[in-house]
Design an enzyme around this catalytic site. Structure first.
Site, PDB file in Angstrom:
ATOM      1  N   HIS A  21     -24.335  70.971 -13.675  1.00  0.00           N
ATOM      2  CA  HIS A  21     -24.491  70.726 -12.249  1.00  0.00           C
ATOM      3  C   HIS A  21     -25.988  71.269 -12.078  1.00  0.00           C
ATOM      4  CE1 HIS A  21     -23.085  69.716  -7.824  1.00  0.00           C
ATOM      5  NE2 HIS A  21     -24.567  69.469  -8.064  1.00  0.00           N
ATOM      6  N   ILE A  22     -27.051  70.894 -12.905  1.00  0.00           N
ATOM      7  CA  ILE A  22     -28.477  71.521 -12.840  1.00  0.00           C
ATOM      8  C   ILE A  22     -29.322  70.508 -12.627  1.00  0.00           C
ATOM      9  CG2 ILE A  22     -27.480  73.381 -14.345  1.00  0.00           C
ATOM     10  CD1 ILE A  22     -28.895  71.991 -16.790  1.00  0.00           C
ATOM     11  N   GLY A  23     -29.195  69.352 -12.281  1.00  0.00           N
ATOM     12  CA  GLY A  23     -30.127  68.270 -11.926  1.00  0.00           C
ATOM     13  C   GLY A  23     -31.079  68.750 -10.944  1.00  0.00           C
ATOM     14  N   GLY A  24     -30.844  69.565  -9.775  1.00  0.00           N
ATOM     15  CA  GLY A  24     -31.920  70.066  -9.091  1.00  0.00           C
ATOM     16  C   GLY A  24     -32.117  71.487  -9.362  1.00  0.00           C
ATOM     17  N   GLU A  84     -15.361  71.949 -10.379  1.00  0.00           N
ATOM     18  CA  GLU A  84     -16.100  72.664 -11.080  1.00  0.00           C
ATOM     19  C   GLU A  84     -15.955  74.243 -10.958  1.00  0.00           C
ATOM     20  OE1 GLU A  84     -20.203  71.735  -9.450  1.00  0.00           O
ATOM     21  OE2 GLU A  84     -20.009  69.427 -10.232  1.00  0.00           O
ATOM     22  N   ASP A 143     -27.740  49.065  -3.423  1.00  0.00           N
ATOM     23  CA  ASP A 143     -27.299  49.837  -2.024  1.00  0.00           C
ATOM     24  C   ASP A 143     -26.868  48.997  -0.989  1.00  0.00           C
ATOM     25  OD1 ASP A 143     -28.713  52.797  -1.280  1.00  0.00           O
ATOM     26  OD2 ASP A 143     -27.626  51.790   0.024  1.00  0.00           O
ATOM     27  N   ILE A 192     -33.644  59.877  -4.093  1.00  0.00           N
ATOM     28  CA  ILE A 192     -33.751  60.023  -5.706  1.00  0.00           C
ATOM     29  C   ILE A 192     -34.040  58.851  -6.273  1.00  0.00           C
ATOM     30  CG2 ILE A 192     -32.449  60.978  -7.525  1.00  0.00           C
ATOM     31  CD1 ILE A 192     -31.335  63.133  -5.895  1.00  0.00           C
ATOM     32  N   ASP A 221     -23.485  65.208 -15.145  1.00  0.00           N
ATOM     33  CA  ASP A 221     -23.887  66.819 -14.406  1.00  0.00           C
ATOM     34  C   ASP A 221     -23.214  67.307 -13.509  1.00  0.00           C
ATOM     35  OD1 ASP A 221     -25.961  68.768 -14.293  1.00  0.00           O
ATOM     36  OD2 ASP A 221     -26.484  68.069 -12.415  1.00  0.00           O
TER      37      ASP A 221
END
Length: 401
Positions: free
Chosen positions: A284-287, A261, A173, A154, A256
């Protein structure tokens, strides 16, 4: 072959069910997540489990689920599953490492633009009946510096698209990653935070990342910088973020994912960030696009189907990987074992002693585990199966017809 049953939780895409049904696998679909005791009860007589991120599969669940042979995480992350325990018990785990990448990236970009233009505040005031036309605090994202924390699937795709929109991209990273386009790898996270106008988190859900972003990290950001988290909820200390927003250290945020949750759509939700200016909260709708959910459903269901019928462990996250086609002989024997010297010889010795002719054989290893798949002609007896099952190194044995 014993009839195979699957349990799908958290409203998976219907195409996943269609793929398994076409392979003579019965699927029980349930809308929400299950807690530990509920899951143990639901898994009786079930061979396959499909879930997203809210259902947690603990070692206790895996030990109690005696019929379970594979778990499909219809998501990128697998931190909701005890992978080590699953491996020890011979339970394969599959995920979808790429299928929702584009959806998450597009949402992150849309939120950057919304926050930079202060659209949440304008939207709130307009709904309250206030004409809020003003250019104060509104900017273009062109020319601004995006700091990406975590340069995996991503993060790297976000890097490419953000650069195409005219942003300067820096990233950090822990692993060595190839910089794409004109992105610059920063030597430390602190160096990234000091330079970025927008910080976007895309780190994984390993336990060591809990509380990864707290008061010190927010204090290290540029004053007024924007903050996005579309990765995992527990990596960010929400109270520290709220304090940064209230002080003006953080100019806006898009969140998100959350430390805790709700289990199902429609359940009550509460967060300290509610009603905070220039903050976007999403469930939690990123995907969660139709395209991503379809692709995830197809990808993971196909892995589960192939594991059941062919023994293929291709792209399993916890077992040795073998990509297998249709069996060459009358039977296929898949033998997961402790990776110690001499196991393959011992397996073949048992076949020879029981008069079993081998048509083809493949072996793969991964850490402490080995996986040998043997195609044989007629002649497999119950005594041969019992002998293989009782070998000291055997973790799990399956016979596929």
């Amino acid at each position: 072959m014993t009839p195979v049953r699957a349990l799908f939780l958290e409203t998976l895409h219907p195409q996943a069910t269609e793929i398994l049904n076409a392979a003579d696998i019965a699927v029980d679909n349930r809308a929400g997540a299950l807690d530990e005791d509920e899951l143990i009860d639901a898994l009786k007589g079930v061979q396959l489990l499909g879930l997203r991120s809210k259902t947690h599969v603990s070692e206790r669940v895996l030990k109690e689920a005696r019929d379970l042979i594979a778990v499909g995480a219809f998501s990128i992350g697998t931190n909701q599953i005890d992978l080590a325990a699953a491996a020890r018990l011979g339970i394969a785990v599959f995920n979808a490492p790429f299928s929702n990448t584009r959806s998450v990236v597009e949402m992150a970009l849309s939120e950057m633009i919304s926050l930079t233009r202060r659209l949440p505040e304008h939207n709130r005031q307009m709904h309250a009946g206030v004409w809020s036309k003003s250019a104060i605090g509104a900017h273009e994202i062109r020319g601004r510096t995006l700091g990406i924390v975590g340069y995996g699937n991503i993060g790297s795709q976000l890097s490419v698209i953000a650069e195409a929109l005219g942003m300067n991209v820096i990233f950090f990273d822990n692993a060595e990653k190839l910089a794409l386009g004109n992105a610059t790898k920063m030597p430390t996270l602190e160096a990234l935070l000091a330079e970025a106008d927008i910080v976007s988190l895309h780190v994984d859900g390993r336990p060591g990342n809990s509380g990864f972003f707290g008061p010190q990290r927010f204090a290290a950001m540029k004053e007024g910088a924007l903050f996005l988290n579309l990765s995992r909820g527990f990596i960010v200390e929400i109270e520290a973020l709220k304090a940064g927003l209230e002080s003006g250290q953080i100019g806006g945020a898009a969140i998100d994912v959350y430390p805790v949750e709700p289990k199902a759509k429609g359940d009550a939700f509460s967060s300290p960030l509610q009603n905070t200016p220039n903050v976007i909260l999403t469930p939690h709708i990123g995907g969660s696009t139709e395209e991503a959910q379809r692709d995830i459903g197809i990808f993971v269901a196909t892995r589960l189907r192939d594991f059941v019928h062919n023994g293929s462990t291709s792209l399993s996250v916890n077992l040795p990987n073998l990509s297998l086609e249709v069996p060459q002989g009358s039977h296929r024997v898949v033998h997961l074992h402790v990776n110690v010297p001499g196991v393959l010889a011992a397996v073949n010795r048992e076949f020879a002693e029981h008069g079993v002719n081998i048509e083809g054989q493949m072996l793969a290893t991964r850490g402490e585990l080995g996986y040998v798949v043997t195609d044989i002609s007629d002649g497999l007896t119950d005594d041969a199966v019992e002998a293989l099952s009782n070998m000291q190194a055997t973790v799990r044995l399956r016979v596929l017809s």
